[in-house]
Design a protein around this motif. Structure first.
Motif, PDB file in Angstrom:
ATOM      1  N   THR A  70     -11.057 -10.178  29.000  1.00 48.41           N
ATOM      2  CA  THR A  70      -9.778 -10.855  29.110  1.00 48.41           C
ATOM      3  C   THR A  70      -9.607 -11.419  30.520  1.00 48.41           C
ATOM      4  OG1 THR A  70      -8.640  -8.828  29.777  1.00 48.41           O
ATOM      5  CG2 THR A  70      -8.741  -9.310  27.427  1.00 48.41           C
ATOM      6  N   SER A  71      -8.620 -12.300  30.693  1.00 50.20           N
ATOM      7  CA  SER A  71      -8.331 -12.814  32.021  1.00 50.20           C
ATOM      8  C   SER A  71      -7.773 -11.689  32.891  1.00 50.20           C
ATOM      9  CB  SER A  71      -7.301 -13.951  31.936  1.00 50.20           C
ATOM     10  OG  SER A  71      -6.057 -13.448  31.485  1.00 50.20           O
ATOM     11  N   LEU A  72      -7.912 -11.837  34.202  1.00 51.54           N
ATOM     12  CA  LEU A  72      -7.402 -10.817  35.111  1.00 51.54           C
ATOM     13  C   LEU A  72      -5.893 -10.631  34.949  1.00 51.54           C
ATOM     14  CD1 LEU A  72      -9.388 -11.628  38.387  1.00 51.54           C
ATOM     15  CD2 LEU A  72      -9.879  -9.880  36.662  1.00 51.54           C
ATOM     16  N   GLU A  73      -5.183 -11.725  34.698  1.00 53.92           N
ATOM     17  CA  GLU A  73      -3.734 -11.634  34.543  1.00 53.92           C
ATOM     18  C   GLU A  73      -3.362 -10.761  33.334  1.00 53.92           C
ATOM     19  OE1 GLU A  73      -5.408 -14.414  34.847  1.00 53.92           O
ATOM     20  OE2 GLU A  73      -4.792 -15.195  36.812  1.00 53.92           O
ATOM     21  N   ARG A  74      -4.181 -10.840  32.276  1.00 56.86           N
ATOM     22  CA  ARG A  74      -3.875 -10.115  31.050  1.00 56.86           C
ATOM     23  C   ARG A  74      -3.932  -8.600  31.253  1.00 56.86           C
ATOM     24  NH1 ARG A  74      -0.740  -9.991  26.818  1.00 56.86           N
ATOM     25  NH2 ARG A  74      -1.449  -8.287  25.511  1.00 56.86           N
ATOM     26  N   GLU A  75      -4.700  -8.148  32.261  1.00 55.79           N
ATOM     27  CA  GLU A  75      -4.781  -6.713  32.519  1.00 55.79           C
ATOM     28  C   GLU A  75      -3.427  -6.116  32.877  1.00 55.79           C
ATOM     29  OE1 GLU A  75      -7.415  -4.749  32.043  1.00 55.79           O
ATOM     30  OE2 GLU A  75      -8.368  -6.548  31.260  1.00 55.79           O
ATOM     31  N   TYR A  76      -2.529  -6.943  33.372  1.00 57.97           N
ATOM     32  CA  TYR A  76      -1.232  -6.442  33.821  1.00 57.97           C
ATOM     33  C   TYR A  76      -0.087  -7.125  33.087  1.00 57.97           C
ATOM     34  CZ  TYR A  76      -4.226  -4.301  37.238  1.00 57.97           C
ATOM     35  OH  TYR A  76      -5.218  -3.558  37.828  1.00 57.97           O
ATOM     36  N   GLN A  77      -0.323  -7.330  31.796  1.00 56.22           N
ATOM     37  CA  GLN A  77       0.714  -7.851  30.900  1.00 56.22           C
ATOM     38  C   GLN A  77       0.728  -7.022  29.622  1.00 56.22           C
ATOM     39  OE1 GLN A  77      -0.526 -11.895  30.274  1.00 56.22           O
ATOM     40  NE2 GLN A  77       0.487 -12.658  32.120  1.00 56.22           N
ATOM     41  N   LEU A  78       1.888  -6.896  29.015  1.00 57.87           N
ATOM     42  CA  LEU A  78       2.028  -6.207  27.743  1.00 57.87           C
ATOM     43  C   LEU A  78       2.665  -7.153  26.738  1.00 57.87           C
ATOM     44  CD1 LEU A  78       3.544  -2.815  28.992  1.00 57.87           C
ATOM     45  CD2 LEU A  78       1.144  -3.306  28.490  1.00 57.87           C
ATOM     46  N   THR A  79       2.239  -7.069  25.482  1.00 63.30           N
ATOM     47  CA  THR A  79       2.867  -7.838  24.412  1.00 63.30           C
ATOM     48  C   THR A  79       3.708  -6.874  23.577  1.00 63.30           C
ATOM     49  OG1 THR A  79       1.057  -9.425  24.343  1.00 63.30           O
ATOM     50  CG2 THR A  79       2.510  -9.332  22.420  1.00 63.30           C
ATOM     51  N   LEU A  80       4.990  -7.126  23.545  1.00 63.67           N
ATOM     52  CA  LEU A  80       5.933  -6.243  22.865  1.00 63.67           C
ATOM     53  C   LEU A  80       6.666  -6.999  21.764  1.00 63.67           C
ATOM     54  CD1 LEU A  80       7.564  -4.535  25.992  1.00 63.67           C
ATOM     55  CD2 LEU A  80       5.598  -3.730  24.655  1.00 63.67           C
ATOM     56  N   THR A  81       7.207  -6.270  20.803  1.00 67.35           N
ATOM     57  CA  THR A  81       8.056  -6.864  19.777  1.00 67.35           C
ATOM     58  C   THR A  81       9.424  -7.153  20.384  1.00 67.35           C
ATOM     59  OG1 THR A  81       6.902  -5.691  18.010  1.00 67.35           O
ATOM     60  CG2 THR A  81       9.124  -6.494  17.525  1.00 67.35           C
ATOM     61  N   ASP A  82       9.863  -8.397  20.253  1.00 65.81           N
ATOM     62  CA  ASP A  82      11.139  -8.838  20.807  1.00 65.81           C
ATOM     63  C   ASP A  82      12.240  -8.496  19.804  1.00 65.81           C
ATOM     64  OD1 ASP A  82      13.377 -10.221  21.706  1.00 65.81           O
ATOM     65  OD2 ASP A  82      12.192 -11.887  22.490  1.00 65.81           O
ATOM     66  N   GLU A  83      12.955  -7.430  20.061  1.00 62.55           N
ATOM     67  CA  GLU A  83      13.974  -6.949  19.120  1.00 62.55           C
ATOM     68  C   GLU A  83      15.033  -8.011  18.836  1.00 62.55           C
ATOM     69  OE1 GLU A  83      17.504  -3.622  19.121  1.00 62.55           O
ATOM     70  OE2 GLU A  83      15.623  -3.100  20.112  1.00 62.55           O
ATOM     71  N   SER A  84      15.458  -8.730  19.861  1.00 65.33           N
ATOM     72  CA  SER A  84      16.498  -9.743  19.656  1.00 65.33           C
ATOM     73  C   SER A  84      15.984 -10.897  18.807  1.00 65.33           C
ATOM     74  CB  SER A  84      17.012 -10.259  20.995  1.00 65.33           C
ATOM     75  OG  SER A  84      15.972 -10.877  21.733  1.00 65.33           O
ATOM     76  N   ALA A  85      14.708 -11.275  18.987  1.00 64.09           N
ATOM     77  CA  ALA A  85      14.137 -12.355  18.177  1.00 64.09           C
ATOM     78  C   ALA A  85      13.980 -11.915  16.727  1.00 64.09           C
ATOM     79  CB  ALA A  85      12.793 -12.778  18.752  1.00 64.09           C
ATOM     80  N   VAL A  86      13.598 -10.661  16.503  1.00 69.42           N
ATOM     81  CA  VAL A  86      13.512 -10.143  15.136  1.00 69.42           C
ATOM     82  C   VAL A  86      14.879 -10.194  14.476  1.00 69.42           C
ATOM     83  CG1 VAL A  86      13.061  -8.112  13.713  1.00 69.42           C
ATOM     84  CG2 VAL A  86      11.543  -8.658  15.614  1.00 69.42           C
ATOM     85  N   ARG A  87      15.895  -9.735  15.184  1.00 68.13           N
ATOM     86  CA  ARG A  87      17.239  -9.699  14.621  1.00 68.13           C
ATOM     87  C   ARG A  87      17.729 -11.107  14.283  1.00 68.13           C
ATOM     88  NH1 ARG A  87      19.184  -6.727  18.121  1.00 68.13           N
ATOM     89  NH2 ARG A  87      19.192  -4.743  16.983  1.00 68.13           N
ATOM     90  N   ALA A  88      17.480 -12.052  15.185  1.00 68.47           N
ATOM     91  CA  ALA A  88      17.932 -13.428  14.969  1.00 68.47           C
ATOM     92  C   ALA A  88      17.207 -14.075  13.795  1.00 68.47           C
ATOM     93  CB  ALA A  88      17.719 -14.252  16.235  1.00 68.47           C
ATOM     94  N   THR A  89      15.910 -13.805  13.651  1.00 67.84           N
ATOM     95  CA  THR A  89      15.138 -14.398  12.565  1.00 67.84           C
ATOM     96  C   THR A  89      15.558 -13.829  11.218  1.00 67.84           C
ATOM     97  OG1 THR A  89      13.286 -14.713  14.089  1.00 67.84           O
ATOM     98  CG2 THR A  89      12.798 -14.868  11.740  1.00 67.84           C
ATOM     99  N   ILE A  90      15.793 -12.519  11.176  1.00 69.67           N
ATOM    100  CA  ILE A  90      16.279 -11.905   9.939  1.00 69.67           C
ATOM    101  C   ILE A  90      17.648 -12.470   9.565  1.00 69.67           C
ATOM    102  CG2 ILE A  90      17.080  -9.745   8.901  1.00 69.67           C
ATOM    103  CD1 ILE A  90      14.884  -8.327  10.515  1.00 69.67           C
ATOM    104  N   ALA A  91      18.525 -12.613  10.549  1.00 69.78           N
ATOM    105  CA  ALA A  91      19.855 -13.168  10.283  1.00 69.78           C
ATOM    106  C   ALA A  91      19.761 -14.584   9.743  1.00 69.78           C
ATOM    107  CB  ALA A  91      20.690 -13.138  11.556  1.00 69.78           C
ATOM    108  N   ALA A  92      18.852 -15.375  10.304  1.00 68.95           N
ATOM    109  CA  ALA A  92      18.697 -16.751   9.838  1.00 68.95           C
ATOM    110  C   ALA A  92      18.202 -16.795   8.403  1.00 68.95           C
ATOM    111  CB  ALA A  92      17.718 -17.497  10.756  1.00 68.95           C
TER     112      ALA A  92
END
Length: 257
Positions: free
Chosen positions: A226-248
């Motif tokens: 992976t890229s060096l930058e990726r070593e210090y990044q996390l991919t998380l589930t965006d709770e607010s985006a999930v809520r907004a998409t379900i509402a839509a």
């Protein structure tokens, strides 16, 4: 009088934190994975056990031993069978599988074997479906193999690009197979995709990238290519985006006949 249409919403997550965020945001079901950067791999038994302790909604577990294509060696396939059996014994809601032949067709024999090993769990065939040479035949193959659900973006990168195939797939399935649409779904387009395809279920990930909590960063080493930058990044589930998409998806109303 109008009545709300309530499609079932599945959120694809990586690990326990993602599961907790998705269920808090109102998801009906979760697909539990590891390594979403590779499209999702089988999570560890430890992760599954912890998920069973903490989940308040059903979750399906992907059974995918590696990234890349869906043409597996005999040894890889045997490992998939063992994973399915272990997940069945643990009592998860379902498993998510996908095996193809070299000529781009559903591997019906292996799919049947995985379905048999999984029962009574539900079985979803993942987006390996989108890599088949003939999606119409693939629908029939999945029905005959005993699969319960298929996840698809209509053989295109996004559901919006695959609308025609998605609509045709829903028609071909004709209730024999649940069609769950996916591919770039968000609050701005999910209602349109569901309306235009007639699909009863939708699936999305709603991931966000955040900085690592590490105070010390080694600028000279990157793990796993992976890229060096990726070593210090996390991919998380965006709770607010999930809520907004379900509402839509759920504010839509079906007009009376």
């Amino acid at each position: 009088m109008t009545k709300p249409r309530l499609p079932r919403i599945e959120v694809c997550v990586e690990g326990i934190d993602g599961l907790l965020a998705a269920q808090k945001a109102g998801a009906d079901r979760v697909e539990l994975c590891a390594s979403l950067l590779e499209g999702g791999l089988t999570p560890s038994i430890g992760v599954v056990r912890e998920a069973l302790k903490l989940s308040t909604i059903p979750f399906n577990v992907i059974v995918r031993p590696r990234g890349g294509d869906f043409l597996y060696s005999e040894q890889e396939f045997q490992s998939m069978l063992r994973d399915v059996e272990a997940l069945r014994d643990l009592g998860v809601a379902g498993v998510v599988i996908g095996c193809l032949t070299a000529d781009g067709r559903v591997d019906v024999e292996r799919t049947r074997a995985l379905v048999r090993a999984a029962k009574p769990l539900t079985v979803t065939f993942h987006r390996a479906f989108d890599m088949t040479v003939d999606y119409r035949q693939a629908v029939e193959d999945l029905v005959h193999a005993g699969v319960d659900r298929v996840l698809t973006s209509g053989q295109r990168r996004t559901a919006l690009d695959g609308l025609d195939i998605l609509k045709d797939t829903v028609s071909l399935a004709n209730g024999r197979l649940v069609v769950m649409v996916c591919g770039g779904l968000n609050a701005g387009n999910i209602a349109d995709v569901l309306d235009r395809t007639g699909a009863p279920e939708a699936h999305f990930s709603a991931g966000k990238t955040v900085p690592s909590g590490m105070a010390f960063l080694n600028p000279f080493v990157g793990m796993g290519g992976t890229s060096l930058e990726r070593e210090y990044q996390l991919t998380l589930t965006d709770e607010s985006a999930v809520r907004a998409t379900i509402a839509a998806a759920r504010v839509r109303e079906v007009q009376p006949a």
